[in-house]
Each structure stands twice: as C-alpha cells, then as structure tokens.
Design a protein around this motif. Structure first.
Motif, PDB file in Angstrom:
ATOM      1  N   GLN A  81       6.105  32.064  20.801  1.00 37.11           N
ATOM      2  CA  GLN A  81       5.576  31.559  19.541  1.00 37.11           C
ATOM      3  C   GLN A  81       6.389  32.090  18.363  1.00 37.11           C
ATOM      4  O   GLN A  81       6.586  31.395  17.380  1.00 37.11           O
ATOM      5  N   GLN A  82       6.914  33.331  18.491  1.00 31.45           N
ATOM      6  CA  GLN A  82       7.653  33.915  17.395  1.00 31.45           C
ATOM      7  C   GLN A  82       8.837  33.058  16.984  1.00 31.45           C
ATOM      8  O   GLN A  82       9.148  32.921  15.814  1.00 31.45           O
TER       9      GLN A  82
ATOM     10  N   ASP B 276       7.738  30.217  14.567  1.00 32.59           N
ATOM     11  CA  ASP B 276       7.023  30.496  13.326  1.00 32.59           C
ATOM     12  C   ASP B 276       7.747  29.871  12.138  1.00 32.59           C
ATOM     13  O   ASP B 276       8.975  29.782  12.117  1.00 32.59           O
TER      14      ASP B 276
ATOM     15  N   GLY C  14       0.462  32.931   8.626  1.00 30.34           N
ATOM     16  CA  GLY C  14       0.068  32.421   9.932  1.00 30.34           C
ATOM     17  C   GLY C  14       1.297  31.980  10.713  1.00 30.34           C
ATOM     18  O   GLY C  14       2.404  32.486  10.534  1.00 30.34           O
ATOM     19  N   HIS C  15       1.103  31.010  11.586  1.00 34.08           N
ATOM     20  CA  HIS C  15       2.169  30.551  12.471  1.00 34.08           C
ATOM     21  C   HIS C  15       3.008  29.430  11.871  1.00 34.08           C
ATOM     22  O   HIS C  15       4.234  29.422  12.006  1.00 34.08           O
ATOM     23  N   SER C  16       2.399  28.475  11.162  1.00 36.00           N
ATOM     24  CA  SER C  16       3.096  27.270  10.748  1.00 36.00           C
ATOM     25  C   SER C  16       3.441  27.213   9.271  1.00 36.00           C
ATOM     26  O   SER C  16       4.089  26.256   8.829  1.00 36.00           O
TER      27      SER C  16
END
Length: 290
Positions: free
Chosen positions: A28-29, A32, A71-73
């Motif tokens: 996931q990193q 990002d 966050g992620h996005s």
C-alpha cells in the motif's frame, strides 16, 4: 492406526517449504498519494530582458515546499517563495489539496497569492484553480486552470501547463506554456538529479529559458535539494511534491511591466497658450503671452 499416527508425526516434523506467489505483491505504501512527509528547497538566479521601456536586470529566488499524506489516497502541500527583482522584493504562498494515484494521475484544487512592488505601485495577485497531472510511462502532463484577480488587473481566467519527458529516471526535459494577465509565455528546461552513488542523490540541478509577449525573455538556473526517501527524480515528482506553480508569478509581472501594463502612464504636457496679440484687451505691449 499406529502406522498412520507415525506417518502423520513424520509429516508434521518436516520443515515447511516457502511458496513464492506468482504475482508480485504491491504494498500500500507504494500507492499512497504522498509516500511520506517530504520537502524541497530551491535556489535560483537569472536575468530578464524586456522592450525599450524595460530595465534589463538580474534576479534571484529562494523557495521551499512541504508535502504530507492525508490517509492513503490524498495529500497536501504548502509552497513559500521569496524573490528579488528590479530592486524590489516579491513573496508568494501557495497550497495544494489533492487525490493521487502515483501510477496514473493527480486531481486537486490549488490556490496561491503573490505580492510585489511594480512601477505603478503595490501589486497583489490571487489565483484559485483546479490542478491535474497525468502519468503516461515516461511522460507527465501537468496543469492548473482557474481564475486570477488583483488590484491592478481585471478578474479573468488563466492556464499554466507543462509537459515533461523523463529521458532517464533522473533526467527530466520539459516545456510549458502559460496564458494570464501578462499575455502568453512559453518556457523550456532541463532538470538532472545527481546519482545516489555520489552521496548527493537528493540534489538536482536545473536550467530554464522563457520567451513571452511584449519582448520579454529570461534565462535562469539553480539547484534543488529534496528531503525524504531516496528515490529517482521521476518517482519524486509522482510520489512526493507536485509542481510549485507560484514561482511563475514573478515572470508574469516582469512581462507585464515590459508591456507597459503595470507602469504609470505619462500625462501629456498641456500645450502652451498662443502668443500674445496686443490687439486683444487681455494683453499689452509688454506681455509675450495672453
């Protein structure tokens, strides 16, 4: 049953064999919007030319940016810049709020403000825009488009767009075009990040040339120092900080001055009165003017 139990015990005592998945797992990193807290500082020096009413001069600029993930996005970035040109100081502040998939695109909102002193007086500029980037293999397309307003200009639309080609992971060649209150202006340049093996893998050198309406032209060069994870220049631009658009405002002001837009207009001198006519009541023989 005894034989079965012995066989089961023998199977359990054997070491497990690691199985490598057929498809690589992407963490996931790596996806990002911003890989982590990062920033950059850039120092620039250059020279500007204009038409016959423009005083050619050297200029300098120091700018910095800080980007962070939300966050992620999503991500955010703050830009700050200060410059000196024409013997005057100019300052800019900009902000980005965006969604990004580093393997595909960026979409967000952007705003900045710029202030300096022009021949006509204190000049203040504000801009609000949509921001976008598209990543196509080794090509990146970036742009902002929105509305600009100020105390010496009419509120109007503007656009600033750049196309970049990464000849290698650490060598970027780019060309851009801008249309704003100063008119049209084109620019082209190159940026090269030093190899990591030199111990200076977070340092990039760049040079740029600009040509615009009203006889405006400029050449500049400088150095950028990146802070954050060690990575290629292409990955930095797609995983860390978006373009610093506010640093283009100083060139727009110089172009506008070259075109006479931010310059005080000289008042026409009143015509002298006609020579005295001694035949009129308002004049006498000793006067030269009525």
């Amino acid at each position: 049953m005894g034989l079965a139990s012995a066989a089961s015990a023998a199977d359990l005592s054997r070491p497990l064999v690691a199985v490598t998945p057929a498809v690589p797992v992407v963490t996931q990193q790596a996806l990002d919007a911003v890989s982590g807290l990062n920033g950059k500082i850039e120092g620039v020096g250059g020279y500007e030319w204009g038409d016959k009413t423009f005083r050619d001069h050297a200029f300098g600029r120091l700018a910095g940016s800080v980007a962070m993930p939300i966050g992620h996005s999503f991500g955010a970035q703050l830009d700050v810049a200060g410059e000196t040109a024409r013997g005057e100081f100019g300052g800019a502040v900009g902000g980005h709020l965006f969604w990004r998939n580093p393997s595909f695109a960026l979409l967000g909102v952007y705003a900045d403000g710029y202030t300096t002193k022009a021949p006509k007086g204190d000049f203040n500029l504000g801009r609000v825009a949509a921001e976008g980037e598209l990543y196509l293999d080794r090509v990146s397309l970036s742009a902002i488009a929105g509305v600009e307003y100020g105390n010496m200009i009419k509120t109007r639309g503007f656009i600033d767009a750049v196309a970049s080609l990464y000849a290698t992971d650490d060598l970027r060649v780019y060309a851009g075009w801008r249309n704003d209150f100063a008119g049209n202006q084109g620019r082209g340049g190159v940026e090269y990040q030093l190899p990591a093996s030199t111990g200076w893998g977070n340092v990039a050198l760049f040079a740029e040339g600009r040509v615009g309406e009203h006889g405006y032209a400029a050449g500049l060069g400088g150095v950028k120092v990146y802070f954050g994870q060690q990575k290629s220049l292409m990955r930095r631009h797609r995983e860390d900080d978006p373009d610093t658009w506010s640093t283009q405002s100083g060139g727009a002001v110089a172009q506008a001055i070259s075109g006479g837009q931010l310059v005080k207009k000289k008042k026409d001198k009143p015509e002298p009165p006609p020579p005295c006519d001694t035949r009129t009541p308002c004049c006498d023989a000793r006067s030269t003017r009525c």
